[in-house]
Motif scaffolding. Sequence first.
Motif, PDB file in Angstrom:
ATOM      1  N   ALA A 137     -45.500 -33.060 -16.256  1.00  0.00           N
ATOM      2  CA  ALA A 137     -45.597 -33.362 -17.687  1.00  0.00           C
ATOM      3  C   ALA A 137     -46.846 -34.171 -18.007  1.00  0.00           C
ATOM      4  N   SER A 138     -47.352 -34.910 -17.045  1.00  0.00           N
ATOM      5  CA  SER A 138     -48.508 -35.776 -17.295  1.00  0.00           C
ATOM      6  C   SER A 138     -49.760 -34.999 -17.668  1.00  0.00           C
ATOM      7  N   LEU A 142     -49.829 -32.501 -19.792  1.00  0.00           N
ATOM      8  CA  LEU A 142     -49.666 -31.961 -21.143  1.00  0.00           C
ATOM      9  C   LEU A 142     -50.145 -32.987 -22.166  1.00  0.00           C
ATOM     10  N   LEU A 143     -51.296 -32.710 -22.760  1.00  0.00           N
ATOM     11  CA  LEU A 143     -51.899 -33.669 -23.681  1.00  0.00           C
ATOM     12  C   LEU A 143     -52.230 -33.087 -25.045  1.00  0.00           C
ATOM     13  N   PHE A 151     -49.278 -27.497 -24.531  1.00  0.00           N
ATOM     14  CA  PHE A 151     -47.862 -27.196 -24.752  1.00  0.00           C
ATOM     15  C   PHE A 151     -47.666 -25.709 -25.037  1.00  0.00           C
ATOM     16  N   THR A 206     -40.830 -37.975 -23.454  1.00  0.00           N
ATOM     17  CA  THR A 206     -41.667 -37.945 -22.247  1.00  0.00           C
ATOM     18  C   THR A 206     -43.136 -38.007 -22.623  1.00  0.00           C
ATOM     19  N   HIS A 207     -43.470 -37.408 -23.741  1.00  0.00           N
ATOM     20  CA  HIS A 207     -44.868 -37.281 -24.143  1.00  0.00           C
ATOM     21  C   HIS A 207     -45.282 -38.346 -25.158  1.00  0.00           C
ATOM     22  N   THR A 208     -44.408 -38.656 -26.098  1.00  0.00           N
ATOM     23  CA  THR A 208     -44.767 -39.682 -27.080  1.00  0.00           C
ATOM     24  C   THR A 208     -44.951 -41.038 -26.406  1.00  0.00           C
ATOM     25  N   ARG A 224     -46.411 -41.484 -23.766  1.00  0.00           N
ATOM     26  CA  ARG A 224     -47.763 -41.458 -23.195  1.00  0.00           C
ATOM     27  C   ARG A 224     -48.831 -41.379 -24.279  1.00  0.00           C
ATOM     28  N   VAL A 266     -48.916 -39.080 -26.778  1.00  0.00           N
ATOM     29  CA  VAL A 266     -49.077 -37.741 -27.331  1.00  0.00           C
ATOM     30  C   VAL A 266     -48.230 -37.668 -28.610  1.00  0.00           C
ATOM     31  N   VAL A 271     -46.652 -31.995 -29.633  1.00  0.00           N
ATOM     32  CA  VAL A 271     -45.657 -31.428 -28.718  1.00  0.00           C
ATOM     33  C   VAL A 271     -44.963 -30.238 -29.370  1.00  0.00           C
TER      34      VAL A 271
END
Length: 171
Positions: free
Chosen positions: A44-45, A47-48, A53, A80-82, A84, A86, A91
Amino acid sequence: EPELIFELAQRNGVTLPYASVEALRQAYAFTDLQSFLDIYYAGASVLLTEQDFYDMTMAYLQRAAADNVRHAEIFFDPQTHTARGVPFQTVIDGIWRACQEGPISASLIMCFLRHLSEEEAIATLEEALPFRDKFIGVGLDSSEVGHPPEKFARVFERARNLGLRLVAHAG
Protein backbone atom coordinates in the motif's frame (compact mmCIF):
# COMPACT_ATOMS: atom_id res chain seq x y z
CA GLU A 1 0.93 -8.47 -7.92
CA PRO A 2 4.60 -8.02 -6.99
CA GLU A 3 5.50 -6.68 -10.43
CA LEU A 4 2.99 -3.84 -10.16
CA ILE A 5 4.07 -3.04 -6.61
CA PHE A 6 7.67 -2.64 -7.80
CA GLU A 7 6.60 -0.63 -10.85
CA LEU A 8 4.64 1.81 -8.68
CA ALA A 9 7.45 1.98 -6.12
CA GLN A 10 9.86 2.98 -8.87
CA ARG A 11 7.41 5.49 -10.35
CA ASN A 12 6.91 7.12 -6.94
CA GLY A 13 10.42 6.80 -5.51
CA VAL A 14 9.30 4.48 -2.70
CA THR A 15 11.77 2.02 -1.19
CA LEU A 16 10.29 -1.38 -0.39
CA PRO A 17 11.51 -3.75 2.34
CA TYR A 18 12.01 -6.45 -0.33
CA ALA A 19 15.09 -6.67 -2.53
CA SER A 20 13.30 -7.90 -5.63
CA VAL A 21 10.01 -8.93 -7.19
CA GLU A 22 10.94 -12.54 -6.45
CA ALA A 23 11.67 -11.80 -2.78
CA LEU A 24 8.27 -10.16 -2.45
CA ARG A 25 6.59 -13.08 -4.22
CA GLN A 26 8.24 -15.51 -1.79
CA ALA A 27 6.91 -13.44 1.12
CA TYR A 28 3.38 -14.20 -0.14
CA ALA A 29 3.55 -17.49 1.81
CA PHE A 30 1.39 -16.10 4.60
CA THR A 31 1.42 -17.87 7.94
CA ASP A 32 -1.28 -15.79 9.61
CA LEU A 33 -3.26 -12.58 9.24
CA GLN A 34 -0.41 -10.43 10.55
CA SER A 35 2.07 -11.82 8.01
CA PHE A 36 -0.43 -10.92 5.28
CA LEU A 37 -0.97 -7.44 6.73
CA ASP A 38 2.78 -6.77 6.82
CA ILE A 39 2.98 -7.36 3.07
CA TYR A 40 -0.30 -5.56 2.44
CA TYR A 41 0.88 -2.37 4.16
CA ALA A 42 4.26 -2.49 2.40
CA GLY A 43 2.42 -2.78 -0.91
CA ALA A 44 0.00 0.00 0.00
CA SER A 45 2.92 2.35 0.61
CA VAL A 46 3.49 2.68 -3.14
CA LEU A 47 -0.03 4.03 -3.77
CA LEU A 48 0.23 7.81 -3.83
CA THR A 49 -1.62 9.19 -6.85
CA GLU A 50 -5.04 8.69 -8.40
CA GLN A 51 -3.31 6.91 -11.29
CA ASP A 52 -1.69 4.47 -8.84
CA PHE A 53 -5.08 3.53 -7.40
CA TYR A 54 -6.49 3.25 -10.91
CA ASP A 55 -3.63 1.02 -12.09
CA MET A 56 -3.91 -1.26 -9.05
CA THR A 57 -7.68 -1.61 -9.37
CA MET A 58 -7.59 -2.13 -13.13
CA ALA A 59 -4.96 -4.85 -12.74
CA TYR A 60 -7.20 -6.59 -10.21
CA LEU A 61 -10.27 -6.30 -12.43
CA GLN A 62 -8.38 -7.67 -15.44
CA ARG A 63 -7.08 -10.59 -13.37
CA ALA A 64 -10.59 -11.26 -12.02
CA ALA A 65 -12.03 -11.18 -15.56
CA ALA A 66 -9.36 -13.68 -16.69
CA ASP A 67 -10.57 -15.94 -13.84
CA ASN A 68 -14.15 -15.65 -15.19
CA VAL A 69 -15.35 -13.36 -12.41
CA ARG A 70 -18.24 -11.23 -13.63
CA HIS A 71 -18.81 -8.94 -10.62
CA ALA A 72 -16.63 -7.98 -7.68
CA GLU A 73 -17.44 -6.17 -4.47
CA ILE A 74 -14.10 -4.58 -3.64
CA PHE A 75 -13.10 -3.66 -0.11
CA PHE A 76 -10.95 -0.56 0.20
CA ASP A 77 -9.67 1.09 3.35
CA PRO A 78 -8.97 4.78 2.86
CA GLN A 79 -7.50 5.16 6.36
CA THR A 80 -4.42 3.21 5.24
CA HIS A 81 -3.76 5.99 2.76
CA THR A 82 -5.13 9.11 4.42
CA ALA A 83 -2.87 8.37 7.41
CA ARG A 84 0.04 8.72 4.96
CA GLY A 85 -1.22 12.06 3.66
CA VAL A 86 -2.97 10.73 0.54
CA PRO A 87 -6.28 12.60 0.14
CA PHE A 88 -9.48 10.55 0.42
CA GLN A 89 -10.60 11.82 -2.98
CA THR A 90 -7.39 10.57 -4.61
CA VAL A 91 -8.04 7.08 -3.26
CA ILE A 92 -11.69 6.77 -4.22
CA ASP A 93 -11.44 8.55 -7.57
CA GLY A 94 -8.70 6.24 -8.82
CA ILE A 95 -10.46 3.08 -7.67
CA TRP A 96 -13.87 4.28 -8.91
CA ARG A 97 -12.57 5.25 -12.36
CA ALA A 98 -11.08 1.79 -12.85
CA CYS A 99 -14.36 0.21 -11.74
CA GLN A 100 -16.20 2.25 -14.37
CA GLU A 101 -13.75 1.36 -17.14
CA GLY A 102 -12.86 -2.20 -16.14
CA PRO A 103 -13.79 -5.44 -17.89
CA ILE A 104 -16.22 -6.57 -15.16
CA SER A 105 -18.78 -4.82 -13.01
CA ALA A 106 -17.64 -3.79 -9.56
CA SER A 107 -19.00 -2.16 -6.44
CA LEU A 108 -17.01 -0.65 -3.58
CA ILE A 109 -17.23 -1.35 0.14
CA MET A 110 -15.37 1.14 2.30
CA CYS A 111 -13.73 -0.44 5.32
CA PHE A 112 -12.57 0.96 8.62
CA LEU A 113 -9.33 -0.26 10.15
CA ARG A 114 -10.05 -2.32 13.26
CA HIS A 115 -6.87 -1.29 15.03
CA LEU A 116 -7.94 2.37 14.94
CA SER A 117 -10.63 3.95 17.10
CA GLU A 118 -14.33 4.18 16.37
CA GLU A 119 -13.97 7.96 16.46
CA GLU A 120 -11.50 7.72 13.56
CA ALA A 121 -13.95 5.46 11.72
CA ILE A 122 -16.75 7.99 12.24
CA ALA A 123 -14.51 10.76 10.91
CA THR A 124 -13.71 8.64 7.85
CA LEU A 125 -17.40 7.95 7.23
CA GLU A 126 -18.15 11.66 7.42
CA GLU A 127 -15.27 12.42 5.04
CA ALA A 128 -16.67 9.83 2.63
CA LEU A 129 -20.19 11.26 2.47
CA PRO A 130 -19.54 13.54 -0.53
CA PHE A 131 -18.62 10.33 -2.40
CA ARG A 132 -21.59 8.32 -1.12
CA ASP A 133 -22.66 7.42 -4.67
CA LYS A 134 -19.38 5.53 -5.18
CA PHE A 135 -19.70 2.87 -2.46
CA ILE A 136 -22.48 0.49 -1.44
CA GLY A 137 -21.50 -0.41 2.08
CA VAL A 138 -19.01 -0.26 4.91
CA GLY A 139 -17.02 -2.93 6.65
CA LEU A 140 -14.07 -3.68 8.86
CA ASP A 141 -10.63 -5.00 8.06
CA SER A 142 -7.07 -5.24 9.38
CA SER A 143 -6.01 -6.65 12.75
CA GLU A 144 -8.85 -8.56 14.38
CA VAL A 145 -7.32 -9.65 17.67
CA GLY A 146 -8.43 -7.27 20.40
CA HIS A 147 -10.65 -5.32 18.01
CA PRO A 148 -14.13 -6.88 17.97
CA PRO A 149 -16.88 -5.54 15.70
CA GLU A 150 -18.76 -4.27 18.77
CA LYS A 151 -16.08 -1.59 19.08
CA PHE A 152 -17.66 0.02 15.98
CA ALA A 153 -21.35 -0.12 16.91
CA ARG A 154 -22.00 3.63 16.56
CA VAL A 155 -20.34 4.02 13.16
CA PHE A 156 -22.21 0.97 11.86
CA GLU A 157 -25.49 2.40 13.16
CA ARG A 158 -24.73 5.70 11.39
CA ALA A 159 -23.93 3.82 8.16
CA ARG A 160 -27.12 1.77 8.46
CA ASN A 161 -29.13 4.97 8.86
CA LEU A 162 -27.50 6.25 5.65
CA GLY A 163 -28.76 3.16 3.81
CA LEU A 164 -25.37 1.51 3.49
CA ARG A 165 -24.87 -2.24 3.60
CA LEU A 166 -22.85 -3.54 6.56
CA VAL A 167 -20.18 -6.23 6.38
CA ALA A 168 -17.12 -7.30 8.34
CA HIS A 169 -14.07 -8.81 6.70
CA ALA A 170 -12.97 -11.74 8.83
CA GLY A 171 -10.04 -14.09 8.49
